[in-house]
Design a protein around this motif. Sequence first.
Motif, PDB file in Angstrom:
ATOM      1  N   THR A  13       0.847  -1.191   0.000  1.00  0.00           N
ATOM      2  CA  THR A  13       0.000   0.000   0.000  1.00  0.00           C
ATOM      3  C   THR A  13       0.884   1.242   0.000  1.00  0.00           C
ATOM      4  O   THR A  13       2.092   1.178   0.249  1.00  0.00           O
ATOM      5  CB  THR A  13      -0.891   0.017   1.249  1.00  0.00           C
ATOM      6  OG1 THR A  13      -0.070   0.156   2.416  1.00  0.00           O
ATOM      7  CG2 THR A  13      -1.711  -1.262   1.352  1.00  0.00           C
ATOM      8  N   ARG A  14       0.267   2.401  -0.252  1.00  0.00           N
ATOM      9  CA  ARG A  14       1.018   3.651  -0.292  1.00  0.00           C
ATOM     10  C   ARG A  14       1.493   4.085   1.097  1.00  0.00           C
ATOM     11  O   ARG A  14       2.365   4.954   1.203  1.00  0.00           O
ATOM     12  CB  ARG A  14       0.162   4.751  -0.916  1.00  0.00           C
ATOM     13  CG  ARG A  14      -0.031   4.584  -2.401  1.00  0.00           C
ATOM     14  CD  ARG A  14      -0.755   5.751  -3.032  1.00  0.00           C
ATOM     15  NE  ARG A  14      -0.758   5.647  -4.487  1.00  0.00           N
ATOM     16  CZ  ARG A  14       0.207   6.112  -5.264  1.00  0.00           C
ATOM     17  NH1 ARG A  14       1.236   6.741  -4.733  1.00  0.00           N
ATOM     18  NH2 ARG A  14       0.147   5.956  -6.574  1.00  0.00           N
ATOM     19  N   THR A  15       0.953   3.512   2.125  1.00  0.00           N
ATOM     20  CA  THR A  15       1.381   3.852   3.488  1.00  0.00           C
ATOM     21  C   THR A  15       2.403   2.847   4.031  1.00  0.00           C
ATOM     22  O   THR A  15       2.781   2.912   5.201  1.00  0.00           O
ATOM     23  CB  THR A  15       0.167   3.904   4.421  1.00  0.00           C
ATOM     24  OG1 THR A  15      -0.492   2.634   4.419  1.00  0.00           O
ATOM     25  CG2 THR A  15      -0.806   4.991   3.985  1.00  0.00           C
ATOM     26  N   ALA A  16       2.864   1.927   3.195  1.00  0.00           N
ATOM     27  CA  ALA A  16       3.785   0.879   3.655  1.00  0.00           C
ATOM     28  C   ALA A  16       5.109   1.491   4.130  1.00  0.00           C
ATOM     29  O   ALA A  16       5.630   2.437   3.534  1.00  0.00           O
ATOM     30  CB  ALA A  16       4.048  -0.119   2.539  1.00  0.00           C
ATOM     31  N   GLY A  17       5.645   0.922   5.233  1.00  0.00           N
ATOM     32  CA  GLY A  17       6.940   1.362   5.734  1.00  0.00           C
ATOM     33  C   GLY A  17       8.082   0.711   4.956  1.00  0.00           C
ATOM     34  O   GLY A  17       7.866  -0.197   4.137  1.00  0.00           O
ATOM     35  N   GLN A  18       9.317   1.169   5.240  1.00  0.00           N
ATOM     36  CA  GLN A  18      10.479   0.644   4.520  1.00  0.00           C
ATOM     37  C   GLN A  18      10.703  -0.839   4.769  1.00  0.00           C
ATOM     38  O   GLN A  18      11.096  -1.578   3.859  1.00  0.00           O
ATOM     39  CB  GLN A  18      11.735   1.445   4.904  1.00  0.00           C
ATOM     40  CG  GLN A  18      11.784   2.840   4.318  1.00  0.00           C
ATOM     41  CD  GLN A  18      11.796   2.803   2.798  1.00  0.00           C
ATOM     42  OE1 GLN A  18      12.499   2.011   2.180  1.00  0.00           O
ATOM     43  NE2 GLN A  18      10.988   3.668   2.181  1.00  0.00           N
ATOM     44  N   ASP A  19      10.454  -1.294   5.970  1.00  0.00           N
ATOM     45  CA  ASP A  19      10.627  -2.730   6.258  1.00  0.00           C
ATOM     46  C   ASP A  19       9.664  -3.576   5.441  1.00  0.00           C
ATOM     47  O   ASP A  19      10.028  -4.638   4.919  1.00  0.00           O
ATOM     48  CB  ASP A  19      10.429  -2.995   7.758  1.00  0.00           C
ATOM     49  CG  ASP A  19      11.561  -2.438   8.604  1.00  0.00           C
ATOM     50  OD1 ASP A  19      12.640  -2.166   8.034  1.00  0.00           O
ATOM     51  OD2 ASP A  19      11.360  -2.284   9.819  1.00  0.00           O
ATOM     52  N   GLU A  20       8.427  -3.108   5.322  1.00  0.00           N
ATOM     53  CA  GLU A  20       7.430  -3.841   4.543  1.00  0.00           C
ATOM     54  C   GLU A  20       7.798  -3.839   3.067  1.00  0.00           C
ATOM     55  O   GLU A  20       7.646  -4.857   2.369  1.00  0.00           O
ATOM     56  CB  GLU A  20       6.050  -3.219   4.755  1.00  0.00           C
ATOM     57  CG  GLU A  20       4.929  -3.978   4.061  1.00  0.00           C
ATOM     58  CD  GLU A  20       3.575  -3.336   4.286  1.00  0.00           C
ATOM     59  OE1 GLU A  20       2.594  -3.758   3.629  1.00  0.00           O
ATOM     60  OE2 GLU A  20       3.504  -2.394   5.109  1.00  0.00           O
ATOM     61  N   ILE A  21       8.280  -2.690   2.560  1.00  0.00           N
ATOM     62  CA  ILE A  21       8.686  -2.599   1.162  1.00  0.00           C
ATOM     63  C   ILE A  21       9.857  -3.537   0.880  1.00  0.00           C
ATOM     64  O   ILE A  21       9.879  -4.254  -0.128  1.00  0.00           O
ATOM     65  CB  ILE A  21       9.058  -1.147   0.810  1.00  0.00           C
ATOM     66  CG1 ILE A  21       7.801  -0.276   0.792  1.00  0.00           C
ATOM     67  CG2 ILE A  21       9.786  -1.074  -0.524  1.00  0.00           C
ATOM     68  CD1 ILE A  21       8.077   1.199   0.588  1.00  0.00           C
ATOM     69  N   LYS A  22      10.848  -3.558   1.774  1.00  0.00           N
ATOM     70  CA  LYS A  22      12.012  -4.426   1.576  1.00  0.00           C
ATOM     71  C   LYS A  22      11.608  -5.894   1.612  1.00  0.00           C
ATOM     72  O   LYS A  22      12.059  -6.703   0.794  1.00  0.00           O
ATOM     73  CB  LYS A  22      13.064  -4.140   2.641  1.00  0.00           C
ATOM     74  CG  LYS A  22      14.324  -4.988   2.487  1.00  0.00           C
ATOM     75  CD  LYS A  22      15.321  -4.725   3.599  1.00  0.00           C
ATOM     76  CE  LYS A  22      15.864  -3.308   3.499  1.00  0.00           C
ATOM     77  NZ  LYS A  22      16.949  -3.080   4.505  1.00  0.00           N
ATOM     78  N   ALA A  23      10.754  -6.265   2.572  1.00  0.00           N
ATOM     79  CA  ALA A  23      10.338  -7.659   2.693  1.00  0.00           C
ATOM     80  C   ALA A  23       9.575  -8.110   1.445  1.00  0.00           C
ATOM     81  O   ALA A  23       9.778  -9.232   0.944  1.00  0.00           O
ATOM     82  CB  ALA A  23       9.475  -7.837   3.942  1.00  0.00           C
TER      83      ALA A  23
END
Length: 370
Positions: A13-23
Amino acid sequence: MTTRDLYEVLEVTRTAGQDEIKASYRRLARTYHPDVNPDNPNAEDQFKEIGHAYNILSDPEKRARYDQTGSVDDAPQDPFFQGSGAINDIFDMFFGGMQGGGGQRRMGQNGEDLQVRVELQLKEVLESVDKEVTVNRQATCPDCHGNGVEGGGEPEKCQQCGGQGVVTRMQQTFIGTVRTQTACPVCQGQGTIIANPCHTCKGRKRIAERANLTVTIPAGVEDASTMRVNGKGNDGIGAGRAGDLYVQIKVREVAGLERDGMDLHKSVDVTFAQASLGDELSIQGLDETYTVDLHSGVQPNDILTVGKGGLPPLHGGRRGNLYCHVNLVVPKKLNDNQRESIIKLAEAGGEPIPKGDKGGLLSGLFKKKR
């Protein structure tokens, strides 16, 4: 690269944090990497698209600009556009380089380093000196010129690996089937086969030789030091460079002289008369005899300094000093005249008269005076 929404590409989602994006990126990279999907012709494009999206959304500035404008100005410079090499580098970063050694054939082998021992006299340390050494080494075969083929011809291409030096196999891992590469077992990673070995080196490309070399030892070298002579070890094979020769230095000691870096120390014997009255001493140094003034009243363990009577620094320069440690020599036996003189000296100086050895002649003289 893509007109799809980058958040949609990474499935966040557009509110995803960096950890979520990396995972999410790691999960998708495992899924769509071309090596995991050898039968999917679109896998590489999908992987590039995922990598491009991650490159933008993992950078706070690029992500903010994308959120505002829906595009980024520097997309053409994205490293994921530079071909499969960049893709492999990213894959290695996450998966530990499971693809294997790659397709580049090993072109040579570096020569081994060698060691030799050189012994010097301490006097030879004063200046640089050339020493002849004998080294048992592996040298490039003169008949085949290091190719290993009779007559100096070229080796044949290995049919097993097609001259690549590596063979490819498929391996099952937790992410699926991965292609790996290992050194070819037939040509041992060389990519070539020697069908007609050179009769001189038996196809080994090098021969044993006993070489006489001249090694220049710099002035001021220390005992137990090691110097390196580049390229004088074993010759390399193929494009490999020659090894180095390591020269271990042994500097022999000189009786009566003790080395302390650039300085030398020695003990100098003086008599009671010399110590009392002063004298001019001839002191043998390492390379010459020095004349040193001994001042009157010198005491045991006093030090007389001979400037520049020591050793030079490494590679030459101003020499250190020679330090002469005064050692007062007391006679072990005295005749009657010497005993009388010592007694008179003690009396003249107002010193207590020594009792002397019990039962000795000196003791008898003292008793008579009383």
